[in-house]
Design an enzyme around this catalytic site. Structure first.
Site, PDB file in Angstrom:
ATOM      1  N   TYR A 154      34.154  47.735  55.513  1.00 19.24           N
ATOM      2  CA  TYR A 154      33.563  46.650  56.284  1.00 19.24           C
ATOM      3  C   TYR A 154      34.662  45.789  56.889  1.00 19.24           C
ATOM      4  O   TYR A 154      35.769  45.708  56.369  1.00 19.24           O
ATOM      5  CB  TYR A 154      32.614  45.790  55.439  1.00 19.24           C
ATOM      6  CG  TYR A 154      33.248  45.176  54.212  1.00 19.24           C
ATOM      7  CD1 TYR A 154      33.896  43.948  54.269  1.00 19.24           C
ATOM      8  CD2 TYR A 154      33.187  45.829  52.976  1.00 19.24           C
ATOM      9  CE1 TYR A 154      34.471  43.380  53.143  1.00 19.24           C
ATOM     10  CE2 TYR A 154      33.755  45.272  51.842  1.00 19.24           C
ATOM     11  CZ  TYR A 154      34.392  44.052  51.931  1.00 19.24           C
ATOM     12  OH  TYR A 154      34.971  43.512  50.816  1.00 19.24           O
ATOM     13  N   SER A 172      41.726  36.751  44.296  1.00 21.95           N
ATOM     14  CA  SER A 172      41.501  38.187  44.468  1.00 21.95           C
ATOM     15  C   SER A 172      40.313  38.482  45.364  1.00 21.95           C
ATOM     16  O   SER A 172      39.972  39.640  45.572  1.00 21.95           O
ATOM     17  CB  SER A 172      41.321  38.862  43.100  1.00 21.95           C
ATOM     18  OG  SER A 172      40.227  38.304  42.394  1.00 21.95           O
ATOM     19  N   GLY A 173      39.657  37.450  45.904  1.00 19.58           N
ATOM     20  CA  GLY A 173      38.687  37.690  46.959  1.00 19.58           C
ATOM     21  C   GLY A 173      37.254  37.339  46.661  1.00 19.58           C
ATOM     22  O   GLY A 173      36.365  37.815  47.367  1.00 19.58           O
ATOM     23  N   HIS A 208      28.909  33.106  49.793  1.00 19.68           N
ATOM     24  CA  HIS A 208      28.794  33.022  51.250  1.00 19.68           C
ATOM     25  C   HIS A 208      27.543  33.740  51.723  1.00 19.68           C
ATOM     26  O   HIS A 208      26.863  34.438  50.955  1.00 19.68           O
ATOM     27  CB  HIS A 208      30.033  33.633  51.915  1.00 19.68           C
ATOM     28  CG  HIS A 208      30.182  35.105  51.690  1.00 19.68           C
ATOM     29  ND1 HIS A 208      29.736  36.040  52.592  1.00 19.68           N
ATOM     30  CD2 HIS A 208      30.716  35.805  50.658  1.00 19.68           C
ATOM     31  CE1 HIS A 208      29.996  37.261  52.133  1.00 19.68           C
ATOM     32  NE2 HIS A 208      30.594  37.150  50.957  1.00 19.68           N
ATOM     33  N   HIS A 226      30.290  43.522  47.120  1.00 16.24           N
ATOM     34  CA  HIS A 226      31.555  44.075  46.625  1.00 16.24           C
ATOM     35  C   HIS A 226      32.264  43.081  45.702  1.00 16.24           C
ATOM     36  O   HIS A 226      33.474  43.124  45.548  1.00 16.24           O
ATOM     37  CB  HIS A 226      32.463  44.462  47.790  1.00 16.24           C
ATOM     38  CG  HIS A 226      31.989  45.676  48.533  1.00 16.24           C
ATOM     39  ND1 HIS A 226      31.069  45.605  49.563  1.00 16.24           N
ATOM     40  CD2 HIS A 226      32.298  46.998  48.393  1.00 16.24           C
ATOM     41  CE1 HIS A 226      30.840  46.828  50.022  1.00 16.24           C
ATOM     42  NE2 HIS A 226      31.570  47.686  49.341  1.00 16.24           N
ATOM     43  N   CYS A 250      31.436  39.523  45.736  1.00 18.75           N
ATOM     44  CA  CYS A 250      31.072  38.167  46.130  1.00 18.75           C
ATOM     45  C   CYS A 250      29.644  37.844  45.707  1.00 18.75           C
ATOM     46  O   CYS A 250      28.899  38.711  45.251  1.00 18.75           O
ATOM     47  CB  CYS A 250      31.209  38.002  47.636  1.00 18.75           C
ATOM     48  SG  CYS A 250      32.924  37.890  48.201  1.00 18.75           S
TER      49      CYS A 250
END
Length: 362
Positions: free
Chosen positions: A266, A279-280, A284, A299, A301
């Site tokens: 993506y 690390s992300g 959201h 993934h 989040c």
């Protein structure tokens, strides 16, 4: 050399504010690991001020010493001095601070630590002495301690969350203090900030909900989707690092996939992003999951609806604790952003050079 007080701005973590792309995913387990990964956020860094290198002191010769001439009026030997040919040793290189977080004047959440990042490593033998010169004052007495995550990062957190309304000051009186590796501090720094309202959020991965409270009372419960079995979310408590109205999320930046034909690939720019780990991990809105509350399919989040993501973005602030439960991945490392409260108090003290103490009067 005289001492002078200075103030430096704060970025949220080394490696977390470089221009680039952020993404949800499994990349990195700690701040140190994340610094080596390609993932970064699109947030602009807060201003920082670097320390000027100290000028080397000017050398000066001692007064000339002359021997008396003998009575026979033979030519005198030329006058010499040992000190005239000697030079003072150069000053040691300075011990500099890269950042102090929070930024001076900020209002932050109850889980926000004080985080100090040095430009060069502090030796283990010098950490206790350095801690004693990093003084935390508060308007109400608070028990806390420093904890070294590495030679360059040391955080101070209270034993339990801060009390709302507490005014806090950090005075780094480092002039003349050695880092144990040949560097000596040349400056003192002062940061002051305020603890805001107690806003907390609890995410249940299995119930697909997030409950938001303010001073203990439920404000809103909203539907969410969290990480999948293949890409689970972190568990544990993570204080909000920062937030951005838009972040570019890419699977390649966190090591999921760089192949555009891969089902997990993506590359999206998504709105209302609340940043939880280096690390992300973000909370959201996702265009690929516009009506969350029914599955675990991100993934890593936490997805909210567009309206809820916008509301939550406006509601939370840096340092508010977000706790995720029910994920099989385990707790985020304490230095993966500001997940300091993922360590027990005994674990926290094990990384301290000087142990627990009570804040100085504000």
């Amino acid at each position: 050399m005289g001492r002078r007080k200075g103030s430096i701005g704060a970025v949220f973590l080394v490696g977390a504010v470089l221009a680039g792309a952020g993404a949800c995913g499994a990349g990195g387990t700690s701040a140190a690991a994340d610094a080596a990964a390609p993932h970064t956020t699109a947030a602009a860094p807060a201003p920082t001020t670097s320390d000027p290198a100290p000028s080397a002191p000017a050398s000066s010769a001692s007064p000339t010493h002359t021997a008396s001439a003998p009575a026979t009026r033979q030519p005198s030997a030329p006058a010499t001095t040992a000190s005239a040919t000697q030079k003072k040793a150069p000053a040691p290189p300075p011990m500099l601070l890269n950042t102090i977080t929070p930024t001076g004047g900020a209002t932050v959440g109850v889980a926000m630590p004080v985080s100090v990042v040095f430009t060069d490593p502090v030796a283990p033998s010098a950490r206790s002495a350095v801690e004693r010169h990093l003084k935390v004052s508060a308007s109400r007495a608070t028990t806390g301690a420093w904890h070294w995550f590495s030679g360059t990062r040391v955080d101070w957190r209270p034993k339990s969350y801060w009390k709302p309304g507490t005014k806090v000051a950090v005075d780094a009186d480092l002039a003349g203090v050695s880092n144990g590796n040949g560097r000596v501090g040349t400056h003192s720094y002062h940061h002051a900030f305020t603890i805001g309202d107690d806003v907390e959020a609890t995410v249940s991965v299995t119930a697909h909900t997030m409950r938001v409270t303010r001073d203990g009372a439920t404000v809103r419960t909203v539907p969410i989707d969290a990480g999948s079995t293949s890409w689970p979310s972190w568990d544990g408590t993570m204080a909000v690092i920062d937030k951005q109205p838009k972040v570019r999320m890419t699977s390649c930046s966190v090591g999921i996939s760089c192949d555009k034909k891969d089902k997990d690939y993506y590359d999206l720019t998504l709105p209302w992003d609340v940043h939880l780990t280096n690390s992300g991990t973000y909370l959201h809105y996702s265009t690929g999951d516009p009506y969350p509350g029914h599955s675990v399919g991100s993934h890593g989040c936490v997805h909210l609806s567009l309206a809820d993501a916008k509301w939550f973005y406006r509601y939370v602030k840096q340092g508010d604790p977000i706790t995720i439960t029910g994920s099989p991945r385990g707790k985020a490392a304490a230095d993966n952003g500001y997940a300091d409260f993922n360590l027990s108090w005994s674990q926290w003290l094990a990384g301290s050079g000087s142990g627990a103490g009570t804040t100085l009067p504000y």
